[in-house]
Design an enzyme around this catalytic site. Structure first.
Site, PDB file in Angstrom:
ATOM      1  N   ASP A 100      -8.149  38.686  24.703  1.00 47.58           N
ATOM      2  CA  ASP A 100      -9.441  39.187  24.242  1.00 47.58           C
ATOM      3  C   ASP A 100     -10.452  38.056  24.392  1.00 47.58           C
ATOM      4  O   ASP A 100     -10.533  37.155  23.558  1.00 47.58           O
ATOM      5  CB  ASP A 100      -9.312  39.648  22.782  1.00 47.58           C
ATOM      6  N   LYS A 121     -19.955  40.780  24.694  1.00 45.12           N
ATOM      7  CA  LYS A 121     -20.848  39.717  24.187  1.00 45.12           C
ATOM      8  C   LYS A 121     -21.794  39.180  25.268  1.00 45.12           C
ATOM      9  O   LYS A 121     -22.825  39.762  25.517  1.00 45.12           O
ATOM     10  CB  LYS A 121     -20.013  38.584  23.585  1.00 45.12           C
ATOM     11  N   TYR A 133      -9.218  38.256  15.019  1.00 40.38           N
ATOM     12  CA  TYR A 133     -10.253  39.284  14.841  1.00 40.38           C
ATOM     13  C   TYR A 133     -10.487  39.932  16.208  1.00 40.38           C
ATOM     14  O   TYR A 133     -10.761  39.236  17.192  1.00 40.38           O
ATOM     15  CB  TYR A 133     -11.569  38.690  14.318  1.00 40.38           C
ATOM     16  N   TYR A 168     -21.805  44.325   7.579  1.00 41.61           N
ATOM     17  CA  TYR A 168     -21.092  43.281   6.819  1.00 41.61           C
ATOM     18  C   TYR A 168     -21.886  42.818   5.594  1.00 41.61           C
ATOM     19  O   TYR A 168     -21.946  41.624   5.296  1.00 41.61           O
ATOM     20  CB  TYR A 168     -20.838  42.043   7.707  1.00 41.61           C
TER      21      TYR A 168
END
Ligand SMILES: Cc1ncc(COP(=O)(O)O)c(C=O)c1O
Length: 420
Positions: free
Chosen positions: A242, A271, A148, A20
């Site tokens: 999600d 995560k 996202y 990014y």
């Protein structure tokens, strides 16, 4: 203390592609020597208090001794073995434990190696669920503005196509149905109209429950998810949550689906699954999804199997992380962090250029009207001894749940000063 760049960094940066990052203009990254708890120790001797927990993963803080010990034991016997035709105890235990944690009959666990892949698998499961029943044409997902879900192609396609970070790929990605979250009755009616129009093309609705993370740290109420469940049931669609960001305590409950009292058909996790130590993800399905893949026809199998799926070290880390959730008062810590964030960030409210201050669980957000020089802003945080990664118009904190009160106060004070 030297601020000189170490040689390994100078040499390595000539070859490393950064995430990014516009590498022509961006400031160089910070060279990290080690991590501990909520601290990042830089090569040049500086120490930063970490406000992000490495993209929301290190929920117990860095280098937790219990996770380290579990990984050390595992590495002695078996760091990894392929999962095709073989199985091992760390994965079996983890699958049982995740099934026990998750509500309803979310009991069938496919382990993979990153959040994006877990989302790919969820979409693939949803599409094939219909195909296996002889129903063709239900190949689309309904996703939301502000969403996202990752950086691989199917995951990118369910991100916000206009405002999201993958907007550049519009026209390249498979087109999906994108709607507003049905937050009130008016939006619900509009949402139902869209669903009714596309129902026979839709495999599933996919949503980040309670918090849209990388799309802007936007919160919604639990009733929105109950509405989605009701609409999915009415139109016979699958519902995918999600929980890659929200799972494992981040919003204040162990899972957002639990807080919303909604059982989705498929959940994705990653995560904080390994406490931030290793790459691991899970796509967990309800019984009816799993059963739709059981058949005498080999074509009905889920044709997916990442090489490093169910990596034994990562599963051992995940089991140790779940032990910590059982043994230590993580959700109480999240509640305390939530109060401290609300109090600590409150002085930002009403300041010039501040649009909103909001807190949910261990997520604290200051939304600005505009963010002009992101790199300069990041630099100001570093000068104050904290690691904070603003993006878009958002300055946010998602610290480790074990962060010391004083460290958390340093983080919120830094934000108040920088915003002021
Ligand atoms: C909600 C959500 N889904 C999916 C992903 C992608 O996960 P990964 O970066 O592990 O591929 C992320 C990452 O930020 C996320 O927040």
């Amino acid at each position: 203390m030297s601020k000189e760049q170490p040689d390994w960094m100078t040499q390595g940066l000539a070859h490393l592609w950064r995430p990014y990052t516009q590498m022509k203009t961006a400031a160089p990254p910070l060279a990290v020597a080690r991590t501990e708890g909520s601290r990042i120790y830089l090569e040049d001797g500086r120490v930063l208090i970490d406000g992000i927990a490495s993209w929301w993963t290190a929920c117990h803080g860095y280098n937790h001794p219990a996770i380290r010990a579990a990984v050390e034991v595992q590495i002695e016997t078996m760091p990894h073995v392929m999962f095709g035709g073989l199985v091992h105890r760390p994965a079996a235990d983890l699958a049982c434990r995740l099934s026990a944690f998750l509500p309803g009959d979310l009991q069938h666990v496919f382990l993979s190696d990153s959040g994006s892949v877990a989302v790919e698998v969820a979409i693939k499961m949803a599409v094939q669920y219909w195909l296996n029943q002889g129903i063709r044409g239900r190949t689309k997902c309904l996703a939301f503005k502000g969403a996202y879900h990752g950086d691989t192609f199917a995951a990118m396609a369910v991100c916000d196509p206009d405002e999201g970070m993958h907007a550049h790929f519009k026209g390249v990605l498979a087109e999906q149905i994108i709607a507003d979250l049905p937050e009130d009755d008016e939006k619900l009616a509009a949402f139902e109209t869209i669903v009714a129009l596309h129902a026979d093309r839709l495999a599933a609705i996919i949503v980040e429950p309670l918090v849209q993370g990388a799309g802007g740290m936007i919160f919604h109420e639990a009733h929105v998810l109950r509405r989605l469940r009701a609409i999915a049931d009415k139109y016979d669609l699958l519902l995918i949550f999600d929980e890659i960001f929200t799972g494992f305590g981040r919003t204040g409950s162990m899972f957002a689906c639990e807080e919303a009292q909604v059982v989705p058909d498929i959940v994705t996790l990653s995560k904080a699954l390994t406490g931030g130590t290793m790459a691991l993800a899970a796509t967990v399905a309800r019984r009816k999804i799993f059963e739709a893949f059981l058949s005498d026809d080999p074509v009905h199998a889920l044709m997916h199997g990442p090489t490093f799926m169910a990596n034994a070290l990562a599963c051992a880390a995940a089991n140790a992380s779940l032990d910590l959730f059982a043994a230590e008062p993580r959700l109480a810590q999240v509640a305390a962090i939530s109060r401290a964030l609300a109090q600590g960030l409150e002085p930002c409210r009403g300041r010039k250029n501040v649009r909103d201050v909001r807190v949910k669980g261990a997520i604290g957000v200051v939304e600005l009207d505009e963010m002009t020089d992101l790199d300069a802003l990041k630099g100001r945080f570093i000068e104050k001894g904290v690691f904070v990664r603003p993006f878009g118009r958002i300055i946010y904190l998602t610290p480790a749940f074990t962060i010391a009160e004083t460290d958390l106060a340093c983080l919120t004070e830094a934000i108040v000063k920088v915003v002021g």
